[in-house]
Design a protein around this motif. Structure first.
Motif, mmCIF file in Angstrom:
data_model
loop_
_atom_site.group_PDB
_atom_site.id
_atom_site.type_symbol
_atom_site.label_atom_id
_atom_site.label_comp_id
_atom_site.label_asym_id
_atom_site.label_seq_id
_atom_site.Cartn_x
_atom_site.Cartn_y
_atom_site.Cartn_z
ATOM 1 N N GLY A 454 62.778 20.190 14.467
ATOM 2 C CA GLY A 454 62.067 19.781 15.723
ATOM 3 C C GLY A 454 61.739 18.092 15.793
ATOM 4 N N GLY A 455 62.364 17.144 15.088
ATOM 5 C CA GLY A 455 62.072 15.917 14.960
ATOM 6 C C GLY A 455 60.973 15.464 14.537
ATOM 7 N N ALA A 456 60.194 16.424 13.856
ATOM 8 C CA ALA A 456 58.971 15.990 13.187
ATOM 9 C C ALA A 456 59.082 15.173 12.119
ATOM 10 C CB ALA A 456 58.174 17.241 12.821
ATOM 11 N N ALA A 457 60.115 14.974 11.561
ATOM 12 C CA ALA A 457 60.348 14.122 10.383
ATOM 13 C C ALA A 457 61.859 13.596 10.349
ATOM 14 C CB ALA A 457 59.979 14.866 9.109
ATOM 15 N N CYS A 544 62.062 3.621 16.760
ATOM 16 C CA CYS A 544 60.665 3.048 16.977
ATOM 17 C C CYS A 544 59.927 3.746 17.988
ATOM 18 C CB CYS A 544 60.927 1.545 17.543
ATOM 19 S SG CYS A 544 61.390 0.294 16.105
ATOM 20 N N ARG A 545 60.749 4.551 18.950
ATOM 21 C CA ARG A 545 60.111 5.396 19.886
ATOM 22 C C ARG A 545 59.712 6.569 19.407
ATOM 23 N NH1 ARG A 545 64.369 2.991 23.515
ATOM 24 N NH2 ARG A 545 65.411 4.925 22.662
ATOM 25 N N GLU A 546 60.206 7.129 18.425
ATOM 26 C CA GLU A 546 60.124 8.261 17.792
ATOM 27 C C GLU A 546 58.873 8.490 16.422
ATOM 28 O OE1 GLU A 546 62.826 11.800 15.710
ATOM 29 O OE2 GLU A 546 63.492 10.587 17.237
ATOM 30 N N ARG A 547 59.040 7.359 15.782
ATOM 31 C CA ARG A 547 58.465 7.335 14.449
ATOM 32 C C ARG A 547 57.158 7.663 14.429
ATOM 33 N NH1 ARG A 547 59.517 0.858 12.913
ATOM 34 N NH2 ARG A 547 57.935 0.105 14.457
ATOM 35 N N GLY A 548 56.635 8.462 13.388
ATOM 36 C CA GLY A 548 55.151 8.797 13.422
ATOM 37 C C GLY A 548 54.694 8.006 11.992
ATOM 38 N N ASP A 549 53.469 8.492 11.833
ATOM 39 C CA ASP A 549 52.768 7.738 10.570
ATOM 40 C C ASP A 549 53.538 8.479 9.210
ATOM 41 O OD1 ASP A 549 51.334 6.140 12.245
ATOM 42 O OD2 ASP A 549 49.819 7.600 12.450
#
Length: 657
Positions: A454-457, A544-549
């Motif tokens: 799911g693109g969570a990582a 850059c649009r997708e990345r999380g912490d």
């Protein structure tokens, strides 16, 4: 005292390893241990055949370790101590099973070079490596990808009725299980090491093994082996036969009588006993010997020049004595890979211990007398027949099931055993060791579907062996499945199919950056440099649009940003590279490795004074690659002055300028 095996804790100043690099290793890191075709044509036929046998085209399925720094804090490392009344061996199961120390009690001598710190540097096939002790190198030419990885470890009955320590893992570059059994017979001055590599597959596999022994080095240190010739490799892409001990006007068996780093692979006659020793001014030191299957012997020296001294300082702390490496391997040189037939195994026994010789003889001008003295004293201390007998006694014990667990390695072996129903007596890979990275592959194995994260990582590690590739090809063609399938096809050399898989995945993917990056690498390798730069820029913007912490996203951004900047600069697009630079997180830009990237960017922009200011302020590039000349190249672009010693990592005379 009776031989004992116990857990212990070793406290060292250590730099943390950091997270794995999430980008798949579509290309090898190491380009320095390669010889040119002209040099290969002059080699003996069997050596040339093995030099050309199955070289690495990728790092897959292993991930790169480049997230470490150079700030060290006191850290507790799990250790295993094997001890009798003569020797004490300290093993680090969490760091590739490295023998950190081999202490000889009667003489009060440390027989190995024992690094007082744990400082990763970019020397292993997959990045992080550290110096010192005895390292078990398996996989392919270079330092093993397991250098900084945990191994399984347990207590096993020893052939003499005591206890021995078994280390084992699944080596993933070649997809092979291996084990290392270590024991100290009562009253023995020698540590015995039984090694076994098995090929449980239906096809032959290329095998590489070199036991790498770091030994203390000073002006009087001499390395001896039963050879009159050696193959010299000096980081100039050539392999040439030279006489031993003297070549090019100096006695190269004294490590500090060379200027530049070099390898000397000794041409040990087939009938000779296999051994190598490092001895000091007093004629004492360490000797390693083995049964004959482990035929190769080698000296690696850093040399006395600025580059070699700088690398020595980089790998440890100020004021620490230097070291050389003596090694033992399956082939004559480390540039070779040896075929292991389907269902077969390689096994042998090594022995490590002290050697005392007549210093006048071993340091005399007569080479034959020197090596004869060392060989004779070895035969007195540990007869060749005793080593052969110890090997035969050990073989039945290699299949003994381990008892008390001392450490746990990875879950990759358990996944392969689960998939293939493999029976590997002596080296159990239990399902309890399966972890988070193996979970989606277990799901693929059991249901035929690869689960969508799911693109969570960032995508997890890819598997590339033929059986996994086959499963991916028949699974539902979701974007993440296409991504992993393309990686497996790339590894197999099917570039066109890999590109098609990544392009199919891209058509339906909500998370695009990982697929775009793979396509950018494919473009770069095919010579489509402008398109590669376009795709890298697009991939970085998408990330850059997708990345999380979290550190995994930071690692992904740093790795992709570094590749993107290099690709854009390669086609003269400094403005695009600057845009990527601005998209990096501030803490990433502040690191030493990216301060060097900034200097390269400023040079490309014509801002030479600003680039020079960065170098004058001082930078430490934590993952500077062995053999890399980047610092020297940037310095030459901004200054006509001599390269400062702090930036001098040159390993070959052609780079001396």
């Amino acid at each position: 005292m009776a031989t004992t095996v116990r857990r212990a804790v070793l406290t060292l100043p250590a730099a943390p390893l950091g997270p794995e690099n999430p980008l798949p290793g579509l290309r090898p890191l190491d380009e320095s241990h390669v010889i040119d075709e002209r040099s290969r044509a002059q080699l003996p036929r069997d050596m040339a055949r093995q030099v050309g046998h199955e070289p690495l085209r990728t790092l897959l399925p292993v991930r790169v370790l480049d997230g470490y720094g150079r700030e060290r804090t006191e850290t507790e490392l799990d250790a295993i101590v094997i001890e009798n009344d003569r020797l004490r061996a300290t093993v680090l199961p969490g760091l590739g099973g490295r023998v950190h120390s081999l202490f000889h009690k009667p003489t009060g001598r440390e027989l190995l070079y024992r690094n007082p710190v744990f400082q990763p540097a970019d020397f292993a096939l997959n990045g992080a490596w550290f110096s010192g002790g005895v390292e078990w190198n398996i996989g392919a030419t270079g330092h093993t990808t397991l250098s900084c990885a945990p191994l399984h470890a347990a207590v096993v009955p020893a052939p003499d009725g005591g206890e021995m320590v078994r280390l084992w893992e699944w080596e993933r570059l070649r997809d092979l299980p291996f084990q290392v059994d270590l024991w100290l017979p009562a009253d023995s001055d020698f540590l015995y090491v039984g090694v076994r590599i098995r090929n449980p597959h239906e096809m032959p596999a290329p095998v590489y093994w070199w036991s790498n022994i770091a030994v203390p080095e000073d002006e009087a240190t001499r390395v001896l082996a039963p050879a009159d010739e050696a193959w010299h490799f000096g980081y100039e892409r050539s392999l040439r036969r030279v006489p031993v001990p003297e070549s090019d006007g100096a006695d190269r068996t004294y490590p500090l009588r060379s200027e530049y780093p070099a390898d000397y692979f000794y041409e040990v006659p087939e009938e000779e006993r296999k051994w190598v020793a490092s001895l000091g001014a007093d004629g004492q030191g360490l000797v390693q010997t083995s049964t004959d299957l482990l035929r190769g012997r080698k000296l690696f020296l850093w040399g006395a020049g600025c580059g070699g001294r700088r690398w020595q300082q980089w790998l440890t702390e100020a004021g620490t004595p230097g070291y050389a490496e003596i090694q033992a391997g399956l082939a004559r040189t480390q540039l070779e890979h040896v075929p292991l037939e389907a269902g077969a195994e390689f096994s042998w026994l090594e022995a490590y211990g002290p050697l005392a010789t007549d210093p006048a003889a071993v340091h005399g001008a007569d080479w034959a007398a020197a090596r004869g003295e060392a060989g004779a004293r070895l035969e007195e201390a540990l007869p060749r027949a005793r080593v052969e007998a110890a090997y035969e006694a050990w073989r039945p014990y290699a299949d003994h099931e381990p008892g008390e667990s001392l450490a746990t390695g990875s879950g990759w072996g358990a996944l392969e055993v689960l998939r293939g129903g493999l029976k590997l007596p002596g080296t159990p890979f239990g399902e309890a060791t399966l972890g988070e990275q193996q979970e989606p592959w277990v799901e693929l194995l059991r249901s035929g579907t690869f689960p969508d994260a799911g693109g969570a990582a960032p995508p997890g590690p890819s598997l590339v062996a033929p059986h996994w590739r086959d499963m991916l090809e028949t699974a539902l063609a979701e974007p993440l499945t296409e991504y992993h399938l393309g990686v497996a096809q790339w590894h197999a050399g099917d570039v066109a199919q890999a590109v098609r898989s990544w392009e199919r995945g891209l058509q339906r993917a909500s998370s695009r950056w990982s697929l775009l990056r793979c396509l950018a690498v494919a473009d770069r390798e095919a010579g489509h440099l402008q398109r590669a730069a376009d795709r890298y820029a697009e991939a970085f913007d998408d990330l850059c649009r997708e990345r999380g912490d979290g550190e995994v996203w930071t690692a992904a951004g740093a790795a992709l940003g570094r590749e993107a900047i290099a690709s854009l600069l390669a086609v003269g697009r400094a403005d695009g590279a600057r845009a990527v630079w601005e998209g990096l997180r501030p803490d990433v830009r502040a690191s030493g490795r990216f301060r060097l990237v900034e200097a390269q960017l400023l040079v490309a922009e014509g801002e030479f004074e600003a680039a020079r200011a960065i170098l004058d302020a001082g930078i430490e590039v934590a993952d500077l690659r062995e053999g890399a000349e980047t610092l020297g190249e940037v310095w030459a672009a901004v200054s006509d002055e001599a390269l400062p010693e702090t930036y001098d990592y040159r390993m070959r005379p052609t780079a001396a300028g």
